[in-house]
Design a protein around this motif. Structure first.
Motif, PDB file in Angstrom:
ATOM      1  N   ASP A 105      -5.927  24.696  -1.591  1.00 52.54           N
ATOM      2  CA  ASP A 105      -6.523  25.751  -0.781  1.00 52.54           C
ATOM      3  C   ASP A 105      -6.683  25.248   0.658  1.00 52.54           C
ATOM      4  N   PRO A 106      -5.564  25.203   1.414  1.00 52.93           N
ATOM      5  CA  PRO A 106      -5.625  24.635   2.769  1.00 52.93           C
ATOM      6  C   PRO A 106      -6.309  25.522   3.795  1.00 52.93           C
ATOM      7  N   GLY A 107      -6.627  26.737   3.431  1.00 53.82           N
ATOM      8  CA  GLY A 107      -7.251  27.637   4.400  1.00 53.82           C
ATOM      9  C   GLY A 107      -6.211  28.180   5.367  1.00 53.82           C
ATOM     10  N   ASP A 108      -6.654  28.545   6.558  1.00 57.11           N
ATOM     11  CA  ASP A 108      -5.744  29.165   7.519  1.00 57.11           C
ATOM     12  C   ASP A 108      -5.264  28.185   8.589  1.00 57.11           C
ATOM     13  N   ILE A 109      -5.259  26.900   8.270  1.00 56.45           N
ATOM     14  CA  ILE A 109      -4.785  25.886   9.191  1.00 56.45           C
ATOM     15  C   ILE A 109      -3.263  26.013   9.365  1.00 56.45           C
ATOM     16  N   ALA A 110      -2.790  25.857  10.591  1.00 59.23           N
ATOM     17  CA  ALA A 110      -1.351  25.910  10.859  1.00 59.23           C
ATOM     18  C   ALA A 110      -0.738  24.573  10.453  1.00 59.23           C
ATOM     19  N   LEU A 111       0.129  24.605   9.429  1.00 61.12           N
ATOM     20  CA  LEU A 111       0.731  23.381   8.897  1.00 61.12           C
ATOM     21  C   LEU A 111       2.228  23.349   9.147  1.00 61.12           C
ATOM     22  N   ALA A 112       2.741  22.145   9.388  1.00 60.74           N
ATOM     23  CA  ALA A 112       4.168  21.943   9.604  1.00 60.74           C
ATOM     24  C   ALA A 112       4.943  22.292   8.340  1.00 60.74           C
ATOM     25  N   PRO A 113       6.177  22.789   8.496  1.00 62.06           N
ATOM     26  CA  PRO A 113       6.990  23.136   7.332  1.00 62.06           C
ATOM     27  C   PRO A 113       7.182  21.994   6.334  1.00 62.06           C
ATOM     28  N   LEU A 114       7.324  20.762   6.799  1.00 61.33           N
ATOM     29  CA  LEU A 114       7.484  19.634   5.877  1.00 61.33           C
ATOM     30  C   LEU A 114       6.296  19.538   4.927  1.00 61.33           C
ATOM     31  N   ALA A 115       5.097  19.696   5.447  1.00 58.27           N
ATOM     32  CA  ALA A 115       3.890  19.629   4.619  1.00 58.27           C
ATOM     33  C   ALA A 115       3.841  20.784   3.629  1.00 58.27           C
ATOM     34  N   VAL A 116       4.110  21.990   4.097  1.00 54.95           N
ATOM     35  CA  VAL A 116       4.019  23.178   3.250  1.00 54.95           C
ATOM     36  C   VAL A 116       5.144  23.222   2.220  1.00 54.95           C
ATOM     37  N   ASP A 117       6.365  23.016   2.672  1.00 55.04           N
ATOM     38  CA  ASP A 117       7.533  23.185   1.797  1.00 55.04           C
ATOM     39  C   ASP A 117       7.716  22.058   0.793  1.00 55.04           C
ATOM     40  N   HIS A 118       7.220  20.867   1.116  1.00 55.64           N
ATOM     41  CA  HIS A 118       7.484  19.722   0.246  1.00 55.64           C
ATOM     42  C   HIS A 118       6.245  18.928  -0.153  1.00 55.64           C
ATOM     43  N   LEU A 119       5.496  18.426   0.804  1.00 51.78           N
ATOM     44  CA  LEU A 119       4.494  17.411   0.509  1.00 51.78           C
ATOM     45  C   LEU A 119       3.273  17.929  -0.228  1.00 51.78           C
ATOM     46  N   MET A 120       2.754  19.090   0.125  1.00 53.98           N
ATOM     47  CA  MET A 120       1.603  19.631  -0.582  1.00 53.98           C
ATOM     48  C   MET A 120       1.955  19.914  -2.039  1.00 53.98           C
ATOM     49  N   ARG A 121       3.190  20.247  -2.309  1.00 53.77           N
ATOM     50  CA  ARG A 121       3.623  20.546  -3.676  1.00 53.77           C
ATOM     51  C   ARG A 121       3.621  19.320  -4.569  1.00 53.77           C
ATOM     52  N   LEU A 122       3.648  18.133  -3.963  1.00 50.11           N
ATOM     53  CA  LEU A 122       3.645  16.901  -4.737  1.00 50.11           C
ATOM     54  C   LEU A 122       2.256  16.511  -5.235  1.00 50.11           C
ATOM     55  N   LEU A 123       1.235  17.180  -4.715  1.00 53.81           N
ATOM     56  CA  LEU A 123      -0.146  16.778  -5.056  1.00 53.81           C
ATOM     57  C   LEU A 123      -0.710  17.617  -6.184  1.00 53.81           C
ATOM     58  N   ASP A 152       0.813  -1.218   0.000  1.00 52.06           N
ATOM     59  CA  ASP A 152       0.000   0.000   0.000  1.00 52.06           C
ATOM     60  C   ASP A 152       0.847   1.269   0.000  1.00 52.06           C
ATOM     61  N   LEU A 153       2.105   1.148   0.416  1.00 49.91           N
ATOM     62  CA  LEU A 153       2.981   2.308   0.592  1.00 49.91           C
ATOM     63  C   LEU A 153       3.921   2.468  -0.599  1.00 49.91           C
ATOM     64  N   GLU A 154       3.924   3.663  -1.169  1.00 48.45           N
ATOM     65  CA  GLU A 154       4.798   3.985  -2.293  1.00 48.45           C
ATOM     66  C   GLU A 154       5.845   4.997  -1.812  1.00 48.45           C
ATOM     67  N   ARG A 155       7.118   4.609  -1.838  1.00 43.64           N
ATOM     68  CA  ARG A 155       8.163   5.517  -1.375  1.00 43.64           C
ATOM     69  C   ARG A 155       8.271   6.706  -2.322  1.00 43.64           C
ATOM     70  N   ILE A 156       8.240   7.908  -1.750  1.00 44.60           N
ATOM     71  CA  ILE A 156       8.351   9.137  -2.538  1.00 44.60           C
ATOM     72  C   ILE A 156       9.772   9.687  -2.494  1.00 44.60           C
ATOM     73  N   GLY A 157      10.366   9.713  -1.300  1.00 46.66           N
ATOM     74  CA  GLY A 157      11.709  10.266  -1.171  1.00 46.66           C
ATOM     75  C   GLY A 157      11.979  10.732   0.242  1.00 46.66           C
ATOM     76  N   THR A 158      13.116  11.391   0.405  1.00 43.53           N
ATOM     77  CA  THR A 158      13.536  11.923   1.702  1.00 43.53           C
ATOM     78  C   THR A 158      13.593  13.440   1.603  1.00 43.53           C
ATOM     79  N   PHE A 159      13.007  14.100   2.595  1.00 46.12           N
ATOM     80  CA  PHE A 159      12.904  15.556   2.588  1.00 46.12           C
ATOM     81  C   PHE A 159      13.345  16.106   3.941  1.00 46.12           C
ATOM     82  N   THR A 160      13.888  17.306   3.917  1.00 48.04           N
ATOM     83  CA  THR A 160      14.335  17.971   5.149  1.00 48.04           C
ATOM     84  C   THR A 160      13.617  19.312   5.276  1.00 48.04           C
ATOM     85  N   ALA A 161      13.175  19.615   6.508  1.00 49.54           N
ATOM     86  CA  ALA A 161      12.469  20.869   6.780  1.00 49.54           C
ATOM     87  C   ALA A 161      12.643  21.217   8.253  1.00 49.54           C
TER      88      ALA A 161
END
Length: 129
Positions: free
Chosen positions: A111-129, A62-71
């Motif tokens: 359009d995540p709205g005004d939710i406080a998101l971790a840098p890993l999500a903002v800087d890397h993961l959301m951009r992959l979608l 079920d898990l597909e490796r995407i990569g390693t990211f730093t934030a």
């Protein structure tokens, strides 16, 4: 700089939303996952964390490796996280919050709205979608 090694899941539903969680005592939402225990592979750690945090028992396939990211770390000032990230597509967005998780939230990465998101999500993961 202190480095924290973690595993994380980029979990999406059929509508393209991304699942985020907020740990108790924190304000930022982040992708499910956590720190591997001694002797655990990244996949073993992520499978364990998904069961503990959101009640999902997934297989290795079920898990597909995407990569390693730093934030910058979301909750540890002066630290960075290095995350091995895996993608998981859920046909059904149903899950249950457990372990140290206070709440979960499905967000639209466009359009995540005004939710406080971790840098890993903002800087890397959301951009992959």
């Amino acid at each position: 700089m202190n480095v924290i090694h973690v595993v994380a899941a980029l979990i999406t539903d059929p509508d393209g939303r991304m699942l985020t969680v907020r740990k108790q005592g924190t304000e930022m939402f982040m992708n499910p996952g956590g720190k591997p225990e001694v002797g655990e592979s990244a996949v073993q750690a992520l499978r364990r964390e998904l069961v503990e945090e959101i009640g999902l028992d997934v297989t290795v396939r079920d898990l597909e490796r995407i990569g390693t990211f730093t934030a910058p770390a979301a909750n540890e000032p002066g630290h960075v996280v290095t995350a091995e990230v895996f993608r998981l597509r859920l046909p059904d967005p149903t899950h249950c919050v457990g372990a140290e998780i206070a709440e979960s939230c499905w967000i639209d990465p466009r359009d995540p709205g005004d939710i406080a998101l971790a840098p890993l999500a903002v800087d890397h993961l959301m951009r992959l979608l």
